[in-house]
Design a protein around this motif. Structure first.
Motif, mmCIF file in Angstrom:
data_model
loop_
_atom_site.group_PDB
_atom_site.id
_atom_site.type_symbol
_atom_site.label_atom_id
_atom_site.label_comp_id
_atom_site.label_asym_id
_atom_site.label_seq_id
_atom_site.Cartn_x
_atom_site.Cartn_y
_atom_site.Cartn_z
ATOM 1 N N SER A 263 -1.897 -3.620 2.711
ATOM 2 C CA SER A 263 -2.029 -2.292 2.102
ATOM 3 C C SER A 263 -3.075 -1.429 2.796
ATOM 4 O O SER A 263 -2.981 -0.198 2.781
ATOM 5 N N GLU A 264 -4.073 -2.066 3.430
ATOM 6 C CA GLU A 264 -5.105 -1.275 4.111
ATOM 7 C C GLU A 264 -4.536 -0.502 5.299
ATOM 8 O O GLU A 264 -5.143 0.466 5.772
ATOM 9 N N ASN A 265 -3.368 -0.918 5.779
ATOM 10 C CA ASN A 265 -2.726 -0.219 6.897
ATOM 11 C C ASN A 265 -1.597 0.697 6.436
ATOM 12 O O ASN A 265 -0.830 1.195 7.268
ATOM 13 N N TYR A 266 -1.509 0.920 5.134
ATOM 14 C CA TYR A 266 -0.398 1.734 4.629
ATOM 15 C C TYR A 266 -0.515 3.190 5.070
ATOM 16 O O TYR A 266 -1.569 3.817 4.961
ATOM 17 N N ARG A 267 0.595 3.690 5.588
ATOM 18 C CA ARG A 267 0.768 5.111 5.876
ATOM 19 C C ARG A 267 2.198 5.460 5.484
ATOM 20 O O ARG A 267 3.117 4.683 5.741
ATOM 21 N N PRO A 268 2.411 6.623 4.868
ATOM 22 C CA PRO A 268 3.785 7.007 4.532
ATOM 23 C C PRO A 268 4.615 7.137 5.817
ATOM 24 O O PRO A 268 4.059 7.383 6.890
ATOM 25 N N SER A 269 5.929 6.948 5.726
ATOM 26 C CA SER A 269 6.656 6.734 4.493
ATOM 27 C C SER A 269 6.700 5.251 4.129
ATOM 28 O O SER A 269 6.381 4.396 4.962
ATOM 29 N N PHE A 273 6.644 1.926 6.597
ATOM 30 C CA PHE A 273 5.644 0.882 6.352
ATOM 31 C C PHE A 273 6.313 -0.480 6.210
ATOM 32 O O PHE A 273 5.867 -1.476 6.800
ATOM 33 N N GLY A 369 2.912 8.479 -1.483
ATOM 34 C CA GLY A 369 1.763 9.097 -0.828
ATOM 35 C C GLY A 369 0.612 8.111 -0.705
ATOM 36 O O GLY A 369 0.377 7.295 -1.601
ATOM 37 N N LYS A 370 -0.117 8.184 0.380
ATOM 38 C CA LYS A 370 -1.200 7.229 0.639
ATOM 39 C C LYS A 370 -2.235 7.220 -0.483
ATOM 40 O O LYS A 370 -2.638 6.155 -0.964
ATOM 41 N N VAL A 373 -0.805 5.517 -3.637
ATOM 42 C CA VAL A 373 -0.701 4.060 -3.474
ATOM 43 C C VAL A 373 -2.074 3.422 -3.633
ATOM 44 O O VAL A 373 -2.248 2.433 -4.358
ATOM 45 N N GLU A 374 -3.071 3.984 -2.958
ATOM 46 C CA GLU A 374 -4.435 3.448 -3.049
ATOM 47 C C GLU A 374 -4.966 3.528 -4.476
ATOM 48 O O GLU A 374 -5.626 2.590 -4.961
#
Length: 385
Positions: A263-269, A273, A369-370, A373-374
């Motif tokens: 999850s720390e590398n999550y970027r949309p879309s 991902f 959206g980032k 999600v966070e």
């Protein structure tokens, strides 16, 4: 509202979009004309990969017979598109129904309609149809051409590969155009492969992202996802006995693991991902895969004890955002310590999470959206911890 929307059993906000963004590619496309005998050899040797059956084989014997007839009498058939994964490794991205028809006719066996889901699982596990399955009448029947029309007899009727006679050489040597595609740039991802597959397969049956993904990123990790998806307590939590036709349930499991581990590398879309995580997942060894399976099953067992309807939203649908948030919150420490000790919580704390205004806002609009999600993952950890 169309039928697919009416039958939608899950709630995920706007995460079902492909997540298209304008991007230019440098791609090499090379045409090759292979005769049918060579194509069948390539399939048997694994040079041409038909991953996980993509979709089930859906043709009936009459449609399959028409393809064989077209080849025999010299009519052109649609070209096949293959993606170059590596040296001597090509992934079929369009044309699997045609290629499998050639293979089945050569083997003189045709898959029974009621066994195709099971055959798909066998194919995923072994990468082929073992002879003991191919020649088992429970799974396959004899493949004889069915071409007669009312009042019109066809000279190829009831022939199989062995009885083609004068037509056999023509069938063996007839060529099919194959387009070999290689992505040169960008060199750090396979995004062109996903786009090509999506666009080539956009006609007729509309494919969902996970159907494309399961074909393009096949791996042992994916084989474990399929097994996990059949776990009885997971099916109970989904309130859905049978696997989803478009593999949405598999995608939900994938998404849970992706959020838990990356999850720390999550970027949309969300689609992109999950594509990137699927590619990374090819590197997990057997021990890691076994652990992931046991962890997920331990989580399901625990949630069933707490409340089997824990992930059901007020709408009565399975909430993906609630599932992934709770999964990450309760499994984070276990993954970090490589144990199966799921963090204990209570139904009261889950209700507190579900009634949290900030969590709900992050779960309703722009859910991929980032920031949202966070926010969901952070609040879930704080509330359930």
């Amino acid at each position: 509202m169309d039928q697919e929307q009416e039958e939608k059993w899950y709630s995920d906000g706007d995460d079902d979009s492909i997540g298209y963004s304008f991007k230019e590619y440098d791609i090499t496309s090379t045409p090759n004309d292979f005769n049918t005998k060579t194509i069948i050899d390539f399939i048997e040797s694994g040079l041409f990969k038909i991953p996980g059956f993509q979709r089930n084989y859906v043709w009936d014997v009459k449609r399959a017979s028409k393809l064989i007839e077209s080849i025999i009498i010299g009519l052109p058939i649609p070209q096949v598109f293959l993606y170059e994964e590596g040296k001597n490794s090509y992934l079929v991205v369009d044309g699997q129904q045609r290629l499998l028809t050639l293979f089945f006719f050569h083997k003189m066996r045709f898959p029974r309609k009621d066994k195709r889901f099971e055959l798909r699982q066998i194919f995923e596990e072994s990468g082929k149809f073992p002879d003991e399955v191919l020649y088992d009448d429970k799974y396959f029947e004899d493949f004889k051409l069915k071409l007669n029309e009312p009042g019109v007899e066809n000279k190829l009727e009831n022939l199989n590969y062995a009885t083609l006679g004068e037509f056999k050489n023509g069938f063996d040597l007839r060529t099919v155009r194959n387009i070999m595609i290689k992505q040169n740039f960008p060199s750090d991802d396979d995004s062109a492969m996903f786009e090509i597959f999506n666009r080539l397969n956009s006609g007729g049956i509309t494919l969902k992202p996970q159907e494309i993904r399961t074909s393009l990123y096949h791996s042992q990790f994916y084989n474990y996802l399929y097994k996990i998806n059949l776990y009885p307590n997971w099916r109970r939590l989904l309130n859905k006995a049978e696997p989803d036709t478009h593999m949405k349930d598999v995608e939900i499991v994938l998404r849970g693991f992706a959020m838990l581990m990356d999850s720390e590398n999550y970027r949309p879309s969300m689609t992109q991902f999950l594509n990137k995580f699927s590619k990374k997942s090819r590197n997990y060894d057997a021990n890691a895969l076994e652990y992931f399976q046991n962890l997920f099953q331990a989580f399901c067992d625990y949630i069933v004890e707490v409340d089997p309807n824990l992930f059901v939203a007020r709408t009565g649908k399975f909430s993906i955002t609630i599932f992934e948030s709770i999964f990450v919150a309760l499994c984070f420490d276990a993954l970090k310590n490589k144990t199966l000790e799921i963090k204990k919580t209570s139904l009261a704390k889950v209700v507190e999470l579900q009634e949290n205004d900030t969590f709900n806002r992050a779960s309703q609009d722009n859910t991929a959206g980032k920031a949202n999600v966070e926010t969901r993952l952070r609040i879930a950890k704080e509330t359930l911890g």
